[in-house]
Design an enzyme around this catalytic site. Structure first.
Site, PDB file in Angstrom:
ATOM      1  N   ASP A   1       2.975  -4.851   7.480  1.00 12.73           N
ATOM      2  CA  ASP A   1       1.737  -4.071   7.408  1.00 12.73           C
ATOM      3  C   ASP A   1       0.584  -5.070   7.463  1.00 12.73           C
ATOM      4  O   ASP A   1       0.288  -5.754   6.479  1.00 12.73           O
ATOM      5  CB  ASP A   1       1.734  -3.264   6.101  1.00 12.73           C
ATOM      6  CG  ASP A   1       0.393  -2.574   5.859  1.00 12.73           C
ATOM      7  OD1 ASP A   1      -0.548  -2.783   6.648  1.00 12.73           O
ATOM      8  OD2 ASP A   1       0.300  -1.824   4.868  1.00 12.73           O
TER       9      ASP A   1
ATOM     10  N   HIS B   1       0.876  -1.181   0.000  1.00 15.29           N
ATOM     11  CA  HIS B   1       0.000   0.000   0.000  1.00 15.29           C
ATOM     12  C   HIS B   1       0.912   1.230   0.000  1.00 15.29           C
ATOM     13  O   HIS B   1       2.026   1.176   0.523  1.00 15.29           O
ATOM     14  CB  HIS B   1      -0.838  -0.053   1.275  1.00 15.29           C
ATOM     15  CG  HIS B   1      -1.885   1.002   1.420  1.00 15.29           C
ATOM     16  ND1 HIS B   1      -1.596   2.277   1.839  1.00 15.29           N
ATOM     17  CD2 HIS B   1      -3.230   0.964   1.226  1.00 15.29           C
ATOM     18  CE1 HIS B   1      -2.719   2.980   1.898  1.00 15.29           C
ATOM     19  NE2 HIS B   1      -3.729   2.208   1.532  1.00 15.29           N
TER      20      HIS B   1
ATOM     21  N   CYS C   1      -4.862   2.826  -3.559  1.00 17.71           N
ATOM     22  CA  CYS C   1      -3.588   3.246  -2.928  1.00 17.71           C
ATOM     23  C   CYS C   1      -2.510   2.201  -3.144  1.00 17.71           C
ATOM     24  O   CYS C   1      -1.686   1.940  -2.254  1.00 17.71           O
ATOM     25  CB  CYS C   1      -3.753   3.522  -1.435  1.00 17.71           C
ATOM     26  SG  CYS C   1      -4.863   4.865  -1.090  1.00 17.71           S
TER      27      CYS C   1
END
Ligand code: PMP
Length: 419
Positions: free
Chosen positions: A213, A136, A377
Site C-alpha cells: 500500500d 490502514h 483509519c
C-alpha cells in the site's frame, strides 16, 4: 519573523523555489476565519496545482468523448490521452510495462480488486495472510472479509514503541501455510517508512506474493517497481496533487494475467455470447465500464508536475520540515509525538496532555490551521499506543517553515485556552 533554526533550514533549502511552487496552488490563498490557510492535512488529500486544473479543463473543453469504442475523432483523441496517462504513471513508478498499470478509483478500490481477483482465486481455508499493525483499514478489512469467506487466518506483524515494524517477528510469522503479505510502505498515522525491500525479498524467498500500500509513499518518495520487485503496488491520485476518483494498481504482468477479473461489463471482454465470455488482455480485463477518463488524464498531469519538481527534491524539502517541526513540538511541555521512527515522512501525530484531539483541531481551525484529528483509519495503531485518537499534521512540498511556526503558535494557543 522566523527564528534562527528556521533561517538555517531555509538556507540549506535555498534551491527549492518555494515562492514559485506556492504560486501554482491557487487554493493556498484561501482565508479561514480571516486568516491565511495553513494546510497541514496532506496525508488525507493534497491540493491541486493550476497545471493539473488546466489539464482537466482542456480535456473537458476540447478532448472529451468515450474511449475505446468508436473511430470518430474525439473518441480517438480521448483514448490516446487516456493511454498516454497510463504511460506517464508507468514511467513515474518505473514499471516494466504499460499494461502492468490498471486504473482504479483509488487505493481502496485497488486493494479490493486484488482481494477479489487474486485472493478469492488463490487463498483457501487454513491459508495465512500476513498484515502489519501499521496498516490502514483499507488494507485490513478486505483481507478480513476474504478470511471470513474462505476460513483463512490473518497474522499481524507487531511494532515497537517508536512505531517501527518488528522485522524479526515478521520473518518468524512465515510458515508453509503463508500465502499472501499485505504491507504498508509508509504509515499514514505515524509516518514510519517501512523497510519494504527487505520484507518483499524475504517473502519471495518463501514464494509468497506481496501487495504494498503505497498511498503515503508515492507522494513523498521515488518508488520503483522494478527495484522493489513487489507483486502489487497501489496508490490514489488525490494524495499526489491529482483528482479524486482515480488511482492505480501496479501488478506484475504474469500475476495479473493469472487473475480473474473483479468487475464484469463493457470494455473488459474479448467476446460475449450467452454461453460464454472471453476476457480482454490486461490491463483492460480489469477496467470494466467507462472509466473516469478526465481524472485519469489529470492523474497523468499530476505525476508530470511532481516529476518536474523531482521526487528527491520533494523528499529533501519535506524532511527539513519534519525535522524542524519535530524539534519544535518536542520542546512543548505536555506535547508528545507518537511515531518516532528513524525513517519517517513528514507526518507528525501528537497528543497534548489533558486536551482532546478534537478540541485541538477545532481551535487550530480558528487560526486557519487544518490538521486531522481522529484514529486516521488506523485503529490498531491507536490501540497499540492506548489512545483513542491523535492530532496529525502532515506536510507537503508546498508547505514552508513559516507554516510550521504557525502550527507551533497554534498549539501554544490551544494549551493557553484549555490549561
Ligand atoms: N492506505 C493509506 C496508507 C492511506 O493513507 C489511505 C488514505 N488515507 C488509504 C489507504 C485509502 O485511500 P483512498 O481513500 O484514496 O482509497
Amino acid at each position: 519573523m522566523a527564528n534562527n533554526n528556521a533561517i538555517a533550514v531555509l538556507e540549506t533549502g535555498a534551491h527549492f523555489d518555494m515562492e514559485r511552487i506556492r504560486a501554482d496552488f491557487p487554493i493556498l490563498n484561501t482565508k479561514v476565519e480571516g486568516k491565511p490557510l495553513v494546510y497541514l492535512d496532506n496525508a488525507a488529500s493534497s491540493q491541486m496545482p493550476q497545471q493539473v486544473i488546466d489539464r482537466l479543463v482542456y480535456y473537458q473543453t476540447a478532448q472529451h468523448a468515450n474511449i475505446n469504442r468508436a473511430v470518430h475523432y474525439l473518441s480517438e483523441v480521448a483514448t490516446d490521452e487516456y493511454e498516454k496517462a497510463r504511460q506517464k504513471i508507468q514511467r513515474f513508478v518505473n514499471a516494466r510495462e504499460q499494461r502492468e498499470i490498471i486504473f482504479t478509483s483509488g487505493t481502496t478500490d485497488s486493494i479490493n480488486l486484488v482481494m477479489h481477483g487474486y485472493g478469492r482465486q488463490f487463498i483457501q481455508a487454513g491459508d495465512e495472510i500476513i498484515l502489519t499493525t501499521l496498516e490502514h483499514h483499507s488494507n485490513i478489512v478486505p483481507w478480513q472479509m476474504l478470511a471470513k469467506e474462505k476460513g483463512a487466518v490473518i497474522r499481524v506483524v507487531p511494532i515497537n514503541d517508536a512505531g517501527e515494524l518488528d522485522i524479526e517477528s515478521y520473518e518468524k510469522l512465515f510458515n508453509d501455510r503463508t500465502k499472501f503479505v499485505g504491507l504498508i510502505h509508509v504509515s499514514n498515522a505515524l509516518g514510519t517508512i517501512n523497510p519494504i525491500k527487505r520484507m518483499i525479498d524475504y517473502a519471495h524467498q518463501q514464494d509468497v506474493p506481496v501487495l504494498v500500500d503505497g498511498a503515503q509513499a508515492a507522494p513523498h518518495i521515488a518508488v520503483d517497481m522494478q527495484a522493489l520487485d513487489c507483486d502489487f503496488y497501489v496508490f490514489s491520485a488525490h494524495k499526489l496533487c491529482g483528482p479524486t476518483g482515480i488511482g492505480m494498481l501496479y501488478g506484475k504482468a504474469s500475476v495479473l494475467e493469472a487473475m480473474q477479473p473483479f468487475k464484469g461489463g463493457g470494455d473488459m471482454i474479448a467476446s460475449v455470447t450467452f454461453e460464454e465470455t472471453t476476457y480482454a488482455d490486461i490491463p483492460h480485463k480489469f477496467e470494466a465500464g467507462t472509466p473516469p477518463i478526465a481524472a485519469a488524464i489529470g492523474f497523468g498531469a499530476a505525476v508530470d508536475y511532481l516529476s518536474s519538481i523531482g521526487m528527491e527534491q520533494i523528499y529533501a524539502h519535506e524532511s527539513k520540515l519534519l525535522h524542524y517541526a519535530t524539534e519544535r513540538i518536542s520542546a512543548i511541555k505536555g506535547a508528545k509525538i507518537l511515531g518516532t521512527a528513524a525513517q519517517k515522512t513528514a507526518v507528525i501525530s501528537f497528543i497534548l496532555d489533558g486536551i482532546h484531539p478534537h478540541d485541538i483541531g477545532t481551535i487550530l481551525n480558528q487560526d486557519g490551521i487544518a490538521v486531522r484529528t481522529g484514529h486516521h483509519c488506523a485503529q490498531p495503531i491507536m490501540q497499540r499506543f492506548n489512545v483513542p485518537a491523535t492530532s496529525r499534521a502532515s506536510f507537503a512540498f508546498y508547505n514552508d517553515i513559516s507554516e510550521v511556526d504557525a502550527l507551533i503558535a497554534g498549539i501554544r494557543n490551544v494549551q493557553n485556552i484549555f490549561l
